[in-house]
Design an enzyme around this catalytic site. Sequence first.
Site, mmCIF file in Angstrom:
data_model
loop_
_atom_site.group_PDB
_atom_site.id
_atom_site.type_symbol
_atom_site.label_atom_id
_atom_site.label_comp_id
_atom_site.label_asym_id
_atom_site.label_seq_id
_atom_site.Cartn_x
_atom_site.Cartn_y
_atom_site.Cartn_z
ATOM 1 N N LYS A 126 11.694 -32.464 33.293
ATOM 2 C CA LYS A 126 12.504 -32.070 31.934
ATOM 3 C C LYS A 126 12.937 -30.745 32.117
ATOM 4 O O LYS A 126 14.107 -30.747 31.682
ATOM 5 C CB LYS A 126 11.223 -32.048 31.150
ATOM 6 C CG LYS A 126 11.993 -31.483 29.692
ATOM 7 C CD LYS A 126 10.732 -31.187 28.707
ATOM 8 C CE LYS A 126 9.818 -29.962 28.662
ATOM 9 N NZ LYS A 126 10.335 -28.706 28.450
ATOM 10 N N ARG A 139 15.603 -25.639 23.269
ATOM 11 C CA ARG A 139 15.720 -24.238 23.557
ATOM 12 C C ARG A 139 17.062 -24.253 24.347
ATOM 13 O O ARG A 139 17.547 -23.140 24.979
ATOM 14 C CB ARG A 139 14.681 -23.739 24.286
ATOM 15 C CG ARG A 139 13.709 -23.157 23.378
ATOM 16 C CD ARG A 139 12.428 -22.440 24.149
ATOM 17 N NE ARG A 139 12.934 -21.209 24.654
ATOM 18 C CZ ARG A 139 13.093 -20.095 24.101
ATOM 19 N NH1 ARG A 139 13.057 -20.127 22.840
ATOM 20 N NH2 ARG A 139 13.465 -19.000 24.701
ATOM 21 N N CYS A 165 8.988 -25.573 21.608
ATOM 22 C CA CYS A 165 7.436 -25.790 21.379
ATOM 23 C C CYS A 165 7.109 -24.265 20.753
ATOM 24 O O CYS A 165 7.624 -23.227 21.308
ATOM 25 C CB CYS A 165 6.627 -25.821 22.594
ATOM 26 S SG CYS A 165 6.822 -27.655 23.409
HETATM 27 C C1 EPZ Z 1 10.744 -22.565 30.627
HETATM 28 O O1 EPZ Z 1 10.583 -21.823 29.117
HETATM 29 C C2 EPZ Z 1 10.110 -23.919 30.465
HETATM 30 N N1 EPZ Z 1 11.017 -24.335 29.521
HETATM 31 C C3 EPZ Z 1 8.781 -23.875 29.802
HETATM 32 O O2 EPZ Z 1 8.104 -25.118 29.702
HETATM 33 C C4 EPZ Z 1 7.766 -22.983 30.909
HETATM 34 O O3 EPZ Z 1 6.676 -22.831 30.345
HETATM 35 C C5 EPZ Z 1 8.439 -21.442 31.189
HETATM 36 O O4 EPZ Z 1 9.651 -21.698 31.406
HETATM 37 C C6 EPZ Z 1 7.693 -20.780 31.954
HETATM 38 O O5 EPZ Z 1 7.631 -21.384 33.021
HETATM 39 C C7 EPZ Z 1 12.189 -25.167 30.030
HETATM 40 O O6 EPZ Z 1 12.544 -24.936 31.104
HETATM 41 C C8 EPZ Z 1 13.064 -25.837 29.010
HETATM 42 P P1 EPZ Z 1 10.578 -18.030 30.101
HETATM 43 P P2 EPZ Z 1 11.473 -20.351 29.199
HETATM 44 O O7 EPZ Z 1 11.745 -17.666 29.687
HETATM 45 O O8 EPZ Z 1 12.565 -20.487 30.062
HETATM 46 C C9 EPZ Z 1 9.335 -14.223 27.396
HETATM 47 C C10 EPZ Z 1 7.276 -27.040 29.015
HETATM 48 O O9 EPZ Z 1 5.933 -27.228 28.655
HETATM 49 N N2 EPZ Z 1 10.948 -14.014 27.274
HETATM 50 O O10 EPZ Z 1 10.327 -17.963 31.506
HETATM 51 O O11 EPZ Z 1 11.545 -20.343 27.495
HETATM 52 C C11 EPZ Z 1 8.969 -15.398 26.679
HETATM 53 O O12 EPZ Z 1 8.486 -14.931 25.457
HETATM 54 C C12 EPZ Z 1 8.002 -25.654 28.461
HETATM 55 O O13 EPZ Z 1 7.964 -27.672 29.490
HETATM 56 C C13 EPZ Z 1 11.227 -12.897 26.393
HETATM 57 O O14 EPZ Z 1 10.489 -11.975 26.064
HETATM 58 O O15 EPZ Z 1 10.341 -19.436 29.587
HETATM 59 C C14 EPZ Z 1 7.512 -15.530 27.449
HETATM 60 O O16 EPZ Z 1 6.643 -14.709 27.104
HETATM 61 C C15 EPZ Z 1 7.113 -24.858 27.702
HETATM 62 N N3 EPZ Z 1 12.784 -12.665 26.470
HETATM 63 C C16 EPZ Z 1 8.094 -15.336 28.827
HETATM 64 O O17 EPZ Z 1 8.942 -14.365 28.843
HETATM 65 C C17 EPZ Z 1 13.505 -13.689 26.754
HETATM 66 O O18 EPZ Z 1 14.803 -13.495 26.450
HETATM 67 C C18 EPZ Z 1 8.450 -16.607 29.739
HETATM 68 O O19 EPZ Z 1 9.486 -17.204 28.933
HETATM 69 C C19 EPZ Z 1 13.076 -14.761 27.352
HETATM 70 C C20 EPZ Z 1 11.701 -14.891 27.443
#
Ligand code: EPZ
Length: 460
Positions: free
Chosen positions: A45, A118, A142
């Site tokens: 996904k 997202r 989510c």
């Molecule tokens: C991706 O989400 C995945 N989703 C998530 O999978 C996964 O848990 C996550 O990466 C971590 O591996 C998709 O790829 C669609 P991040 P993403 O940006 O990109 C903070 C699932 O179950 N952050 O790595 O949104 C954020 O709040 C889903 O398949 C900021 O603060 O994750 C979090 O604490 C759930 N500012 C951390 O970074 C930003 O601009 C990690 O987020 C972006 C992120």
Amino acid sequence: MSDKTAEGLKLDAKKSGQRVGLTSDEIIINGGRPLRGRIEVRGAKNLATKAMVAALLGKKKSVLRNVPNISDVRVVAGLLALHGVLITRGKNDEWILDPSNVEVAHAPDIDAHAGSSRIPILFCGPLLHRLGEAFIPDLGGCRIGDRPIDFHLDALREFGAVIEKLPSGISLTAPNGLHGANIELPYPSVGATEQVLLTAVLAKGQTELRNAAIEPEIVDLICILQKMGAIITIEANRVIFIEGVEELGGYNHKAIFDRNEAASWAAAALATKGDIMVGGARQEDMMTFLNAYRKIGGQFEVLDDGIRFWHDGEALKPVIIETDVHPGFMTDWQQPLVVALTQAEGVSTIHETVYENRLGFTSALNKMGAQIVVHEQGLDDGQRRVMRREFEQAAVITGPTPLHGAEVEVPDLRGGFSYLIAALAAEGQSKITNLGIISRGYENFIEKLRKLGADFIFEA
Ligand code: EPZ
């Protein structure tokens, strides 16, 4: 939930072949049976949806294979179609994406369509390159934290984008085009790394990205961009170097398998004392999960076409797991595994360091008999790959605790799957509602449960 509740009576009706009147968003599960058999896990996904967006960057058609039949993919397909991408399906179920007539979509249409995803935030770079403008609606996804996009917007500004906040989203323009940038992410964010990659490949000049995410899905996206004509180098210590090119073509790519789905079925095998062959799973992308699985007492065998996971009848052992960025233990793996840990003999700890609210799902497991305490302040444990953040939480799981059926509502994608596992492992009957969220990321999970011998009522 006792067997002689209204649901139990409904089951008698079901045996006599009458419908029991469930909505298509709920399922009744009779637990206590091991899951046994083989299922196939297809494309990830968290790669397939990004690969589809990458097709926007090309001047030629792209072909994506091994695409999972999940709602997140359908949402992105709808958004691409809104922007004029012609999407057709090939004879072998591959997706053919033709971006030759990309056009600006109308904001209300995008807003109406993007709801639960997202991914729209990743349209920024490609649309700015193709059209010089973009509208991105406020994001879904989510509810496991406030999911900010500040890293994305800061990076886009570095490339020369001008961003205006609107009531229902953001409007972007690039009056002087997009140029290479030097970006260091505050945290190795998967989405922000993808944002930089999808923007830098056609930006004028060079881009250096530091503190990048390096998950296997990120590397697969880089492979896709390289096939299109991009020049990208993955250096040591999370540095990615991109040399902007004039034009990109199309790609023909088989999406990497879904590690999160594979780990979820592995957890189900452990929690139900079953034996599941997960076709399509690859060891090299799951090594940290396999190590934790082995420490708990789970058995696995790596074959050429997948990985077999099973419970050998011995007592499960407690573990301490800290979620982390790759190659650490993925945050998406912890929720399904928590259910197996409720059956381990001793006290386990899951320290969630990536999201600020990804342990809320445990309250429903306690309703089913688990003994889980969530500590808001997390754990203080010295050296880590990435900075410690104030919102970290820890779940302390005491086992073994027999689980009994209950009525529970799916809160998010991985928490929802953990409820399926808990209901399958529990004695007695459970009813799970708000099931639709699970189909966002688990392809044909009802058919797979049926194939693995689960006892349930589901009326599509
Ligand atoms: C991706 O989400 C995945 N989703 C998530 O999978 C996964 O848990 C996550 O990466 C971590 O591996 C998709 O790829 C669609 P991040 P993403 O940006 O990109 C903070 C699932 O179950 N952050 O790595 O949104 C954020 O709040 C889903 O398949 C900021 O603060 O994750 C979090 O604490 C759930 N500012 C951390 O970074 C930003 O601009 C990690 O987020 C972006 C992120």
